[in-house]
Design an enzyme around this catalytic site. Sequence first.
Site, mmCIF file in Angstrom:
data_model
loop_
_atom_site.group_PDB
_atom_site.id
_atom_site.type_symbol
_atom_site.label_atom_id
_atom_site.label_comp_id
_atom_site.label_asym_id
_atom_site.label_seq_id
_atom_site.Cartn_x
_atom_site.Cartn_y
_atom_site.Cartn_z
ATOM 1 N N GLU A 46 -13.169 30.145 8.036
ATOM 2 C CA GLU A 46 -13.079 28.799 7.438
ATOM 3 C C GLU A 46 -14.056 28.727 6.269
ATOM 4 O O GLU A 46 -15.140 29.298 6.321
ATOM 5 C CB GLU A 46 -13.422 27.735 8.492
ATOM 6 C CG GLU A 46 -13.658 26.341 7.973
ATOM 7 C CD GLU A 46 -12.443 25.754 7.271
ATOM 8 O OE1 GLU A 46 -12.626 25.212 6.166
ATOM 9 O OE2 GLU A 46 -11.337 25.855 7.818
ATOM 10 N N ASP A 92 -3.440 28.015 9.444
ATOM 11 C CA ASP A 92 -3.253 26.566 9.320
ATOM 12 C C ASP A 92 -3.815 26.149 7.966
ATOM 13 O O ASP A 92 -4.878 25.538 7.877
ATOM 14 C CB ASP A 92 -3.966 25.848 10.468
ATOM 15 C CG ASP A 92 -3.698 24.340 10.469
ATOM 16 O OD1 ASP A 92 -2.794 23.894 9.723
ATOM 17 O OD2 ASP A 92 -4.394 23.607 11.197
ATOM 18 N N CYS A 135 1.192 21.552 7.140
ATOM 19 C CA CYS A 135 1.419 20.134 6.881
ATOM 20 C C CYS A 135 2.333 19.941 5.678
ATOM 21 O O CYS A 135 2.520 18.814 5.216
ATOM 22 C CB CYS A 135 0.093 19.408 6.663
ATOM 23 S SG CYS A 135 -0.879 20.068 5.284
ATOM 24 N N CYS A 174 -4.533 -2.337 9.765
ATOM 25 C CA CYS A 174 -3.454 -1.369 9.585
ATOM 26 C C CYS A 174 -2.922 -0.984 10.958
ATOM 27 O O CYS A 174 -3.688 -0.545 11.821
ATOM 28 C CB CYS A 174 -3.965 -0.137 8.846
ATOM 29 S SG CYS A 174 -2.771 1.233 8.811
ATOM 30 N N GLN A 199 -7.452 17.306 13.268
ATOM 31 C CA GLN A 199 -6.147 16.671 13.143
ATOM 32 C C GLN A 199 -6.231 15.171 13.415
ATOM 33 O O GLN A 199 -6.907 14.723 14.347
ATOM 34 C CB GLN A 199 -5.153 17.310 14.112
ATOM 35 C CG GLN A 199 -4.710 18.709 13.706
ATOM 36 C CD GLN A 199 -3.647 18.704 12.619
ATOM 37 O OE1 GLN A 199 -3.329 17.681 12.033
ATOM 38 N NE2 GLN A 199 -3.109 19.885 12.339
ATOM 39 N N CYS A 211 0.852 -1.185 0.000
ATOM 40 C CA CYS A 211 0.000 0.000 0.000
ATOM 41 C C CYS A 211 0.890 1.237 0.000
ATOM 42 O O CYS A 211 2.084 1.162 0.270
ATOM 43 C CB CYS A 211 -0.965 -0.006 1.178
ATOM 44 S SG CYS A 211 -0.426 0.909 2.629
ATOM 45 N N CYS A 253 2.875 3.907 4.243
ATOM 46 C CA CYS A 253 4.115 4.054 5.001
ATOM 47 C C CYS A 253 5.347 3.956 4.093
ATOM 48 O O CYS A 253 5.371 3.148 3.164
ATOM 49 C CB CYS A 253 4.209 2.978 6.074
ATOM 50 S SG CYS A 253 2.917 3.085 7.342
#
Length: 452
Positions: A332, A380, A407, A158, A282, A78, A81
Site C-alpha cells: 500500500e 483492489d 470500484c 442525508c 470501504q 446535490c 444520488c
Amino acid sequence: MPEKNKVYTAEITGLTSEGSGVCRIEEMAVFVPETAVGDVAEIKVVKVLSSYAFGIVDRLVTPSPDRCVRPCGAYKKCGGCVYRHISYDAECRAKDAVVRDAFGRIGGLSPQFDPFLAAEDTDRYRNKAQYPLAVIDGKAVCGFYAPRSHRVVPIEDCPLQPVAFSEIAAAVLDYINSRKIAVYNEKSGTGIMRHIYLRRGAHSGEIMVCLVARKDISRQLAPLCRVLAEKFTDVKSVILNINPAHTNVILGEKCLTLFGSDTITDVMCGNKVEISPLSFYQVNTAQAERLYAKALDYAAPTGSEIIADLYCGAGTIGLSMAHRARRVVGVEIVPEAVENAKRNAENNSVANAEFYCGDAGKVFGELRERGCAPDIIVVDPPRKGCSEETLAHIVDAAPEKVVMISCNPSTAARDAKFLCSRGYTAERVCGADLFPATRHVECVVLMSRQKS
C-alpha cells in the site's frame, strides 16, 4: 439530427453508467437525466453534438413501471444520488448491466456473470461522510456539492448517512458560527475551516470527528472537543487535519489528535481493525463483507498458498483471507494505512501477514526479486485501475489466479483485457452495490492462468 430547443416524444430504452436515460430521436442517441427505462416523455433537446445529444423531460406522458419515490429533500440539488426516482430492483438491474456492458464492450470478454450482490440496506449505510463548508447569508453551512460544480448545497440530513452524522455536523457548525471561525474560500485560498469529515465503525459504533483546516487552530477547537465528547458518547476521537494547499484535495498530510485516540476500531470479516483519518476503508461495511466473501470464494485458497494483496489499504482483504493462506503479503502506498494494517494483523494475532509501504508495482517488483512468488494475487486498485507497471509485474509473477476488486467496471474490464492478452482467462465476474441510490457500482473478477 434533432434540433436544439425542439420537443420530441420518445421512449427511454436504456440507462447510462451515469444514471441518465437513453432514447433515440431522429436516429440519434439522446441522454435524459432523471428518467427510467419504459418512460414515454416529451423531451426538449438542450444540446446537440456530432454523434449524440442531451435532453430534459418537458412532460412525462407515460411513466415507467420502475418509477417510485425514495424520499430525500436534497435529491436533484446535490450531486450524490441519481437513482431515487426508480425502484431499488430497477437500480440493481441497471448497475448489473453496467458491469456486463463494460466487460463485453471494453474488455471484449465473455466471463460467467454471477448473480448481482444487492444491498440489504439502501439507506443509512455509509460509515463515512465528508462535508465541505461554505458561507451562505453570512453563516457557515455544510453539505454536498451540486452536480458538476463546487457550489455547496446545504444538507440538514442525508438519508445515506447515519443520523448521528447530521447531529454532529450541526454541533460543529454551531461552534464555528458562535466563535466566528472563518470558513475556507476555495477560489481565494483564504479562511480556515475546510471540511467536516466523519467516520463510524458500523459494528463498534465508534465515531471519529476529523476537522480539516488550513492551519493549526488546536487551541480554538479545544472547547469544541469537550462539547462533542459530552453530547455524543460514541465520539472516541477528534482529529485536526491540516491542509494548507490551495487545492480541492480534501485531506492534508498532517493530523493532530485533539481528543481521544488516534484511531477508531471496527470489525471487518471477523477481524478487529483500526481506522485512521488517512486509511482507506470501504464505506459500506455490510456490503464490503459480502464483496470480500465473494473474493475469497473466487480465490479459493487451500491453506498452502502465498497471497499477495496489492493496494491493500488497512489490510482488510488480506486479513480476511489469511486464515486460509500460508502467507499474505500486502502492499500500500499510504504510510498510515500500512501502519494500520500491521497493527490490525497484530491485534488479531495474524502471524502470517506482512505489509509494505510504496507504489504497488514497484514494491511488488522488489518483493519478487527477493523470491516472493505468490500463487494468488488480489488487487483492489483506485478508480483509475492498476498501473501498467503493476499489471506487468502480475504477468511476470505468473500466479495461478488473479482476483480483482474494482470500484470502476470500465478500468477493471480494461485491466482484465490486458491480462487476457498475456495468458489469463476472465472466468467469473460479480457486480456488487456498495452505494445504493448513487451511480457507483463495484465488481469482483476471477482471472485464471491458462495452462498451455
